[in-house]
Design a protein around this motif. Structure first.
Motif, PDB file in Angstrom:
ATOM      1  N   ALA A 302       0.813  -1.222   0.000  1.00  0.00           N
ATOM      2  CA  ALA A 302       0.000   0.000   0.000  1.00  0.00           C
ATOM      3  C   ALA A 302       0.842   1.265   0.000  1.00  0.00           C
ATOM      4  O   ALA A 302       0.319   2.354  -0.135  1.00  0.00           O
ATOM      5  CB  ALA A 302      -0.926  -0.006   1.218  1.00  0.00           C
ATOM      6  N   ASP A 303       2.171   1.104   0.148  1.00  0.00           N
ATOM      7  CA  ASP A 303       3.017   2.294   0.212  1.00  0.00           C
ATOM      8  C   ASP A 303       3.333   2.776  -1.200  1.00  0.00           C
ATOM      9  O   ASP A 303       2.924   2.177  -2.201  1.00  0.00           O
ATOM     10  CB  ASP A 303       4.315   1.994   0.986  1.00  0.00           C
ATOM     11  N   GLY A 304       4.068   3.849  -1.294  1.00  0.00           N
ATOM     12  CA  GLY A 304       4.340   4.462  -2.589  1.00  0.00           C
ATOM     13  C   GLY A 304       5.552   3.885  -3.281  1.00  0.00           C
ATOM     14  O   GLY A 304       6.532   4.590  -3.523  1.00  0.00           O
ATOM     15  N   ASN A 305       5.512   2.588  -3.602  1.00  0.00           N
ATOM     16  CA  ASN A 305       6.603   1.941  -4.317  1.00  0.00           C
ATOM     17  C   ASN A 305       6.394   2.158  -5.817  1.00  0.00           C
ATOM     18  O   ASN A 305       5.483   1.564  -6.419  1.00  0.00           O
ATOM     19  CB  ASN A 305       6.629   0.449  -3.976  1.00  0.00           C
ATOM     20  N   ALA A 306       7.212   2.982  -6.425  1.00  0.00           N
ATOM     21  CA  ALA A 306       6.985   3.392  -7.817  1.00  0.00           C
ATOM     22  C   ALA A 306       7.044   2.205  -8.774  1.00  0.00           C
ATOM     23  O   ALA A 306       6.220   2.104  -9.706  1.00  0.00           O
ATOM     24  CB  ALA A 306       8.012   4.445  -8.217  1.00  0.00           C
ATOM     25  N   GLU A 307       8.011   1.320  -8.584  1.00  0.00           N
ATOM     26  CA  GLU A 307       8.149   0.180  -9.485  1.00  0.00           C
ATOM     27  C   GLU A 307       6.966  -0.772  -9.343  1.00  0.00           C
ATOM     28  O   GLU A 307       6.449  -1.303 -10.330  1.00  0.00           O
ATOM     29  CB  GLU A 307       9.468  -0.554  -9.198  1.00  0.00           C
ATOM     30  N   TYR A 308       6.552  -0.986  -8.106  1.00  0.00           N
ATOM     31  CA  TYR A 308       5.382  -1.827  -7.830  1.00  0.00           C
ATOM     32  C   TYR A 308       4.144  -1.238  -8.518  1.00  0.00           C
ATOM     33  O   TYR A 308       3.397  -1.956  -9.213  1.00  0.00           O
ATOM     34  CB  TYR A 308       5.181  -1.902  -6.317  1.00  0.00           C
ATOM     35  N   PHE A 334      -7.237  -7.450   7.872  1.00  0.00           N
ATOM     36  CA  PHE A 334      -8.319  -6.642   7.314  1.00  0.00           C
ATOM     37  C   PHE A 334      -7.870  -5.204   7.006  1.00  0.00           C
ATOM     38  O   PHE A 334      -8.147  -4.676   5.926  1.00  0.00           O
ATOM     39  CB  PHE A 334      -9.514  -6.622   8.272  1.00  0.00           C
ATOM     40  N   ASP A 335      -7.173  -4.559   7.939  1.00  0.00           N
ATOM     41  CA  ASP A 335      -6.764  -3.165   7.737  1.00  0.00           C
ATOM     42  C   ASP A 335      -5.771  -3.035   6.581  1.00  0.00           C
ATOM     43  O   ASP A 335      -5.813  -2.055   5.820  1.00  0.00           O
ATOM     44  CB  ASP A 335      -6.146  -2.600   9.017  1.00  0.00           C
ATOM     45  N   ARG A 336      -4.907  -4.023   6.424  1.00  0.00           N
ATOM     46  CA  ARG A 336      -3.931  -3.979   5.335  1.00  0.00           C
ATOM     47  C   ARG A 336      -4.611  -4.212   3.984  1.00  0.00           C
ATOM     48  O   ARG A 336      -4.226  -3.613   2.979  1.00  0.00           O
ATOM     49  CB  ARG A 336      -2.821  -4.997   5.581  1.00  0.00           C
ATOM     50  N   VAL A 337      -5.619  -5.080   3.971  1.00  0.00           N
ATOM     51  CA  VAL A 337      -6.392  -5.277   2.743  1.00  0.00           C
ATOM     52  C   VAL A 337      -7.121  -3.980   2.381  1.00  0.00           C
ATOM     53  O   VAL A 337      -7.169  -3.581   1.214  1.00  0.00           O
ATOM     54  CB  VAL A 337      -7.389  -6.442   2.903  1.00  0.00           C
ATOM     55  N   THR A 338      -7.678  -3.304   3.412  1.00  0.00           N
ATOM     56  CA  THR A 338      -8.365  -2.033   3.191  1.00  0.00           C
ATOM     57  C   THR A 338      -7.413  -0.990   2.603  1.00  0.00           C
ATOM     58  O   THR A 338      -7.779  -0.242   1.684  1.00  0.00           O
ATOM     59  CB  THR A 338      -8.968  -1.513   4.509  1.00  0.00           C
ATOM     60  N   ARG A 341      -6.751  -1.790  -1.032  1.00  0.00           N
ATOM     61  CA  ARG A 341      -7.913  -1.403  -1.845  1.00  0.00           C
ATOM     62  C   ARG A 341      -7.921   0.109  -2.093  1.00  0.00           C
ATOM     63  O   ARG A 341      -8.281   0.566  -3.190  1.00  0.00           O
ATOM     64  CB  ARG A 341      -9.206  -1.830  -1.155  1.00  0.00           C
ATOM     65  N   ALA A 342      -7.521   0.886  -1.090  1.00  0.00           N
ATOM     66  CA  ALA A 342      -7.465   2.339  -1.253  1.00  0.00           C
ATOM     67  C   ALA A 342      -6.465   2.712  -2.347  1.00  0.00           C
ATOM     68  O   ALA A 342      -6.705   3.640  -3.145  1.00  0.00           O
ATOM     69  CB  ALA A 342      -7.088   3.003   0.069  1.00  0.00           C
ATOM     70  N   LYS A 343      -5.324   1.996  -2.382  1.00  0.00           N
ATOM     71  CA  LYS A 343      -4.342   2.227  -3.454  1.00  0.00           C
ATOM     72  C   LYS A 343      -4.960   1.935  -4.817  1.00  0.00           C
ATOM     73  O   LYS A 343      -4.846   2.727  -5.759  1.00  0.00           O
ATOM     74  CB  LYS A 343      -3.108   1.342  -3.263  1.00  0.00           C
ATOM     75  N   LEU A 344      -5.662   0.784  -4.933  1.00  0.00           N
ATOM     76  CA  LEU A 344      -6.275   0.419  -6.206  1.00  0.00           C
ATOM     77  C   LEU A 344      -7.340   1.436  -6.617  1.00  0.00           C
ATOM     78  O   LEU A 344      -7.449   1.804  -7.794  1.00  0.00           O
ATOM     79  CB  LEU A 344      -6.896  -0.983  -6.112  1.00  0.00           C
ATOM     80  N   ASP A 345      -8.113   1.905  -5.627  1.00  0.00           N
ATOM     81  CA  ASP A 345      -9.136   2.923  -5.917  1.00  0.00           C
ATOM     82  C   ASP A 345      -8.493   4.193  -6.471  1.00  0.00           C
ATOM     83  O   ASP A 345      -8.989   4.799  -7.431  1.00  0.00           O
ATOM     84  CB  ASP A 345      -9.933   3.251  -4.657  1.00  0.00           C
ATOM     85  N   GLN A 346      -7.396   4.607  -5.858  1.00  0.00           N
ATOM     86  CA  GLN A 346      -6.711   5.827  -6.285  1.00  0.00           C
ATOM     87  C   GLN A 346      -6.173   5.691  -7.711  1.00  0.00           C
ATOM     88  O   GLN A 346      -6.151   6.652  -8.478  1.00  0.00           O
ATOM     89  CB  GLN A 346      -5.568   6.140  -5.313  1.00  0.00           C
ATOM     90  N   MET A 347      -5.776   4.457  -8.071  1.00  0.00           N
ATOM     91  CA  MET A 347      -5.235   4.199  -9.399  1.00  0.00           C
ATOM     92  C   MET A 347      -6.334   3.987 -10.446  1.00  0.00           C
ATOM     93  O   MET A 347      -6.045   3.930 -11.646  1.00  0.00           O
ATOM     94  CB  MET A 347      -4.354   2.942  -9.376  1.00  0.00           C
ATOM     95  N   GLY A 348      -7.570   3.829  -9.976  1.00  0.00           N
ATOM     96  CA  GLY A 348      -8.641   3.468 -10.896  1.00  0.00           C
ATOM     97  C   GLY A 348      -8.516   2.041 -11.387  1.00  0.00           C
ATOM     98  O   GLY A 348      -8.967   1.697 -12.488  1.00  0.00           O
ATOM     99  N   PHE A 349      -7.918   1.198 -10.554  1.00  0.00           N
ATOM    100  CA  PHE A 349      -7.697  -0.211 -10.879  1.00  0.00           C
ATOM    101  C   PHE A 349      -8.988  -0.972 -10.566  1.00  0.00           C
ATOM    102  O   PHE A 349      -9.420  -0.998  -9.422  1.00  0.00           O
ATOM    103  CB  PHE A 349      -6.528  -0.748 -10.040  1.00  0.00           C
TER     104      PHE A 349
END
Length: 378
Positions: A302-308, A334-338, A341-349
């Motif tokens: 969920a962190d800002g790993n550019a390559e990931y 659960f919190d880590r999955v959440t 998901r927030a990362k994916l939402d931000q990416m429009g994934f």
């Protein structure tokens, strides 16, 4: 002299037969567990000299144990309240000594623990039963893994009538969690029974299910390799790591040895916990390989790993048909999955999300497989 030898031989045969009959009949005719029509379950254990006997079951609230009651014949009993349809595990504690139920031959190994199991039907666990439907074939195969410099074992489910047709089938690659191996989904997950029943009901398309060993240091499950019969221990593989790097070896073996549709639209990958992490990473590092992903109880980074993030963007750009995330409300992840998901939402994934009751358990993972498989290859 000959008569003496013959008589000795006859006596030996009689002794073996008598012992076998005793083993078959047992000293006491005890039924345990006994699943009643009202979905209560009675357990029985003959232990006349015991001072205390407890039962511990995974359906029980903390501290997950209850006292059993001794009758005049020295048989300890315990009856549950009505249980929901599921597969359950339990053990006995006789004067604090943990033991299995000698009257129940059905056991499952989970890492280094062997536990009795039983099934309460009339619901979702009907999928876990061996029903009178066409059955697939389960094979343990050894494949060459150049990336690991060894032969390794996988478990492969082929659907009913695979051997009798020339048809080509899609493939689901199904990955286990930490502590598991290529036996986990077959034993604890009831994968072959679930697939037989879903296919028979017309809810899932016939497919191969390939269950790998995600512990790359192992050739195979404990006791099934050249390492011999050692005591199993918790294996946790780094992800991403060797599993992701060498996964093409598995795909190559399957597509070279089985009648399968070898394209993205006919490949799916899913896994639980550690295997869910492997699913995330294998699918993003091989971004044009799978059209269907199932992430069960597992977070991505969920962190800002550019390559990931770049690999996820590439996976998104290539397109896919289903990215399915499932987790229990009380799962410790659960919190880590959440956050993932927030990362994916931000990416429009794009993804679909399933939130269930319960935690990091096989009860949930069997549910997830039962729900995920029918969504594949539509």
């Amino acid at each position: 002299m000959k008569k003496s030898i013959i008589l000795t031989f006859i006596i030996a045969l009689w002794s073996i037969a008598s012992f076998a009959q005793q083993a078959l009949g047992g000293a006491t005719n005890i039924i345990s567990p006994e699943v009643h029509n009202n979905q209560t379950v009675t357990f029985r254990l003959l232990a006349p000299n015991a001072k205390e006997v407890k039962i511990s079951g995974d359906w029980m609230p903390a501290p997950r144990s209850a006292d059993m009651t001794k009758n005049a014949d020295g048989i300890w009993t315990y009856t549950t309240s009505a249980l929901a349809s599921d597969l359950y595990m339990y053990s006995f504690f006789v004067d604090r000594f943990k033991t299995t139920d000698p009257n129940n031959v059905y056991l499952i190994r989970d890492v280094a623990t062997v536990t009795n199991v039983f099934i309460v039907g009339n619901g979702k666990a009907d999928l876990y039963q061996v029903n009178n439907v066409p059955h697939g074939t389960v094979a343990r195969r050894w494949y060459d893994s150049p990336g690991n410099n060894k032969k390794r074992r996988i478990t492969i489910y082929t659907p009913p009538n695979y051997e009798n047709t020339n048809e080509k089938y899609p493939v689901l690659y199904l990955l286990h969690g930490a502590g598991g191996d290529e036996e986990a989904w077959i034993a604890l997950g009831r994968a072959s029974q679930i697939m037989d029943n879903l296919i028979a009901q017309g809810k899932a398309k016939p497919m191969l299910v390939v269950m790998t060993n995600g512990n790359n240091a192992q050739e195979a499950a404990p006791g099934e390799s050249s390492m011999g019969m050692y005591k199993p221990s918790m294996q946790v593989a780094n992800t991403p790591g060797k599993m992701e790097e060498t996964f093409p070896d598995v795909i190559k073996f399957i597509e070279s040895n089985y009648r399968v549709k070898a394209d993205k639209a006919n490949r799916a990958i899913a896994g639980l916990s550690m295997g869910g992490g492997h699913t995330i990473n294998i699918s993003r590092l091989h971004p044009n390989t799978f059209d269907y992903m199932g992430v069960f109880s597992a977070p991505g980074a969920a962190d800002g790993n550019a390559e990931y993030d770049k690999t996820l963007e590439q996976q998104k750009a290539n397109g896919f048909k289903l990215y399915w995330i499932a987790v229990g409300k009380t799962d410790f992840l659960f919190d880590r999955v959440t956050a993932y998901r927030a990362k994916l939402d931000q990416m429009g994934f794009p993804y679909k999300y399933r939130e269930s009751e319960g935690g990091h358990t096989w009860t949930n993972w069997r549910d997830y497989l039962s729900e995920f498989a029918p969504m594949l290859f539509k």
